[in-house]
Design a protein around this motif. Structure first.
Motif, PDB file in Angstrom:
ATOM      1  N   GLU B 274       0.830  -1.215   0.000  1.00  0.00           N
ATOM      2  CA  GLU B 274       0.000   0.000   0.000  1.00  0.00           C
ATOM      3  C   GLU B 274       0.861   1.261   0.000  1.00  0.00           C
ATOM      4  OE1 GLU B 274      -3.293   0.231  -0.104  1.00  0.00           O
ATOM      5  OE2 GLU B 274      -3.724  -1.919  -0.020  1.00  0.00           O
ATOM      6  N   GLY B 275       0.296   2.324  -0.529  1.00  0.00           N
ATOM      7  CA  GLY B 275       0.988   3.616  -0.495  1.00  0.00           C
ATOM      8  C   GLY B 275       1.991   3.783  -1.623  1.00  0.00           C
ATOM      9  N   ARG B 292       4.769   2.837   4.878  1.00  0.00           N
ATOM     10  CA  ARG B 292       4.049   1.799   4.149  1.00  0.00           C
ATOM     11  C   ARG B 292       4.191   0.429   4.803  1.00  0.00           C
ATOM     12  NH1 ARG B 292       6.332   2.210  -1.824  1.00  0.00           N
ATOM     13  NH2 ARG B 292       4.489   1.032  -2.380  1.00  0.00           N
ATOM     14  N   SER B 294       3.756  -2.572   7.291  1.00  0.00           N
ATOM     15  CA  SER B 294       2.725  -3.068   8.207  1.00  0.00           C
ATOM     16  C   SER B 294       3.315  -3.501   9.551  1.00  0.00           C
ATOM     17  CB  SER B 294       1.975  -4.234   7.567  1.00  0.00           C
ATOM     18  OG  SER B 294       2.881  -5.174   7.067  1.00  0.00           O
TER      19      SER B 294
END
Lengths: 309, 336
Positions: B274-275, B292, B294
């Motif tokens: 993501e991102g 980004r 996690s």
């Protein structure tokens, strides 16, 4: 190649046909005739003169007579210049104009490209700005002003060159320069921008990565590609030089074709106007074809032989 | 193993009027003679810039090597003058560019373009250089090399052009070949052919290769070691096995997970990270990937991660691998 030449030749003939027709129409639309003058000449005399040169014929007859002349490249006698045919006038005027034009073209191409190269390789440095200021001046200052400055400085003050007229090689230098300035400036600007574009291409990186430098880099990798657009404008440049020579020949009092052309118009010397404009157009069309051929030679992606490869 | 190229603490910035972009930051790596190093990362992570800097092909006005050294065969490249540099370019180091459509000179026959290197570096006459060029065109497996030699780039297909580009880079038998995304612009079947060809020529000529790519399939195919780059830094480096089977950095893991699998359920979405990467004109305070990531911890936003050794060949710049982060789940354990 032959097929290409043949196609272009037919195109050229059609182009010339339109040009001569248009010239004829425009010429007929100008009021007055060669014998309009301030002097009081009896009407009967004028009529006889018009009869003699076929000017009393219906316009279509005149037109076809003229087309026939163009077809056989014989434009008949001049009205203004006694005892001389238009062909003779072209034969005397053209060599002079040709020398002037070729010299101007050579100066414009050589110095234009040189200036463009130096400017591009000094991009955004003082020489680049200087070269481009010269180029803008060259483009925007009309040639007759430039010619006057040249005469004043080099002929009158420094007395290096003769002021005007024609004769020796020295006579031809100032008019050639005056004629070359605008096209030179144009070529310089185009060369510069074209080189800058080429320099940003991937294949230039490839060449650098191979270790190519110096002369080989500039000529083989940069110029060969950058000059393609420059070659294309040589056609229009030739036109600029041809039309530019009308003015320059007047200023310097050079007995070239341009002088006959301009005087022909003010004298309403119909055969001379038609003959010279046909001749100029033919030269221009010839140069455009020449440029097309050169284009195919310099850029292998363009194939003249069968349209597409 | 003999050291061929040694890059130390390389930093490169690009300056424009508005901002300064730190495209490559503190990058160190080395290449031994005859080995293949892959540099992997997404677009804009600085991998191509790194490659170009080895050839000193960065745009002179904007791109600048701020710090660090590039030693090639014991000679410093960053301080070389133009004359010395030219001797390296094309002769000792060859380069293959990404797009074969635009990286060949359109107004020169391909034979001349290949032969040019020999004429510059080895002083060959045109005829002899051309003979060698034809020989090499045969070696990059183009049918009818004599005929091909006289063709212009536009008359060849993309795959053939890339073979020509490879031949051009190899004509002087360089010690190092830099291949900057050599297969990106080609379609998949041609990609495989080109990679096989590169591999074969590498074995035959014994040169070292730096292959720059974003395609992990290309990496798996023939590299010995892998450097993973993110936002201008090398975040993880290791042997092919270490990177593929024991990735330690969450970014490496993300890259590996995002490869579509053959048995993939088509209703399922592909895994993505993501991102998007950070703006390199503003240097992040902590880890560039933390936004980004996690697995990000508080420390990740505050402090730049140190480099932790996993083995003599495997290094990771991630706080998760710090011994103090023992409670955090180990990344590779997540893979299994």
């Amino acid at each position: 190649m032959l097929q290409f030449m043949f196609r272009r030749l037919i195109g050229a003939v059609i182009t010339l046909f339109f040009i001569i027709t248009l010239t004829f129409v425009l010429m007929s639309a100008i009021p007055g005739d060669p014998f309009t003058s301030d002097a009081r000449v009896p009407e009967q005399v004028l009529d006889n003169l018009r009869d003699h040169y076929g000017l009393n014929d219906p316009i279509m007859v005149q037109y076809f007579k003229y087309l026939k002349g163009a077809l056989f490249l014989d434009f008949g006698p001049s009205i203004k210049w006694d005892n001389q045919t238009v062909n003779e006038l072209i034969a005397t005027g053209f060599p002079v104009s040709a020398i002037l034009g070729i010299q101007a073209l050579a100066i414009a191409i050589f110095f234009g490209i040189l200036l463009g190269i130096i400017a591009a390789f000094n991009h955004n440095k003082s020489f680049d700005y200087m070269a481009m200021i010269i180029a803008i001046l060259g483009l925007s200052v009309p040639s007759f002003i430039f010619a006057t400055i040249l005469i004043n400085f080099f002929a009158i003050k420094l007395q290096w060159f003769p002021v005007a007229t024609w004769g020796t090689w020295q006579h031809s230098i100032l008019p050639s320069i005056a004629l070359a300035v605008a096209p030179m400036a144009y070529i310089a600007r185009l060369t510069r921008s074209s080189i800058l574009e080429v320099l940003s291409m991937d294949y230039i990186q490839t060449a650098l990565a191979k270790g190519v430098t110096g002369y080989r880099f500039i000529i083989v990798h940069v110029l060969r590609n950058a000059l393609i657009p420059v070659v294309t404008i040589l056609g229009p440049i030739t036109a600029t030089i041809l039309t530019g020579s009308f003015v320059i020949e007047q200023i310097f009092g050079i007995p070239g074709l341009g002088k006959y052309f301009v005087e022909g118009i003010s004298d309403r010397d119909y055969p001379l106007i038609l003959g010279t404009s046909f001749f100029y157009s033919a030269i221009l069309v010839f140069f455009v074809i020449l440029v097309d051929i050169a284009y195919g030679v310099i850029d292998p992606r363009i194939k003249l032989i069968k349209g597409r490869d | 193993m003999e050291l061929l190229l040694d890059v130390n603490n390389l930093s490169i910035t690009f300056k424009s009027k508005e901002k300064t972009v730190h495209a490559v930051r503190n990058v160190s790596f080395h290449v031994n003679k005859g080995e293949v190093l892959a540099i992997v990362g997404e677009s804009g992570c600085g991998k191509s810039v790194t490659a170009k800097s080895i050839m000193r092909l960065l745009p002179e006005k904007t791109g600048r090597i701020m710090d660090g050294s590039i030693m090639f065969d014991g000679k410093e490249i960053t301080t070389m003058n133009k004359k010395e540099l030219v001797k390296y370019r094309g002769d000792r180091i060859g380069m293959v560019f990404q797009d074969p459509m635009s990286s060949l000179n359109p107004t020169m026959t391909v034979g001349d373009q290949i032969a040019e290197g020999l004429m510059i570096h080895k002083g060959y006459k045109k005829k002899k250089a051309r003979e060698k060029a034809i020989e090499l065109i045969r070696q990059v497996r183009i049918a009818n090399p004599v005929h091909c030699c006289t063709k212009y780039p536009h008359q060849l297909s993309g795959g053939m052009r890339q073979r020509i580009v490879i031949a051009m880079a190899l004509i002087c038998e360089p010690d190092l070949l830099i291949a900057d995304e050599p297969t990106t612009a080609l379609d998949v079947t041609i990609q495989a052919e080109i990679l096989n060809l590169l591999k074969e020529l590498q074995e035959k000529m014994g040169m070292a290769i730096i292959i720059i790519t974003h395609d992990l399939g290309v990496v798996a195919k023939f590299s010995d070691r892998v450097n993973v780059m993110y936002a201008g830094e090398i975040v993880e480096r290791g042997t092919l096995r270490e990177i593929f089977y024991h990735p330690q950095h969450p970014y490496t893991l993300g890259l590996l997970k995002s490869i579509p699998k053959l048995d993939h359920d088509f209703c399922e979405k592909l895994a993505v990270i993501e991102g998007s990467p950070p703006d390199l004109s503003i240097l992040p305070k902590g880890c560039a990937f933390s936004e980004r990531c996690s697995h990000a911890m508080d420390v990740c936003d505050q402090y730049h991660p140190e480099q932790f050794d996993q083995s003599s060949t495997h290094q990771v710049s991630c706080w998760l691998t710090d011994s103090r982060a023992s409670r955090a789940p180990r990344v590779y354990s997540i893979t299994h």
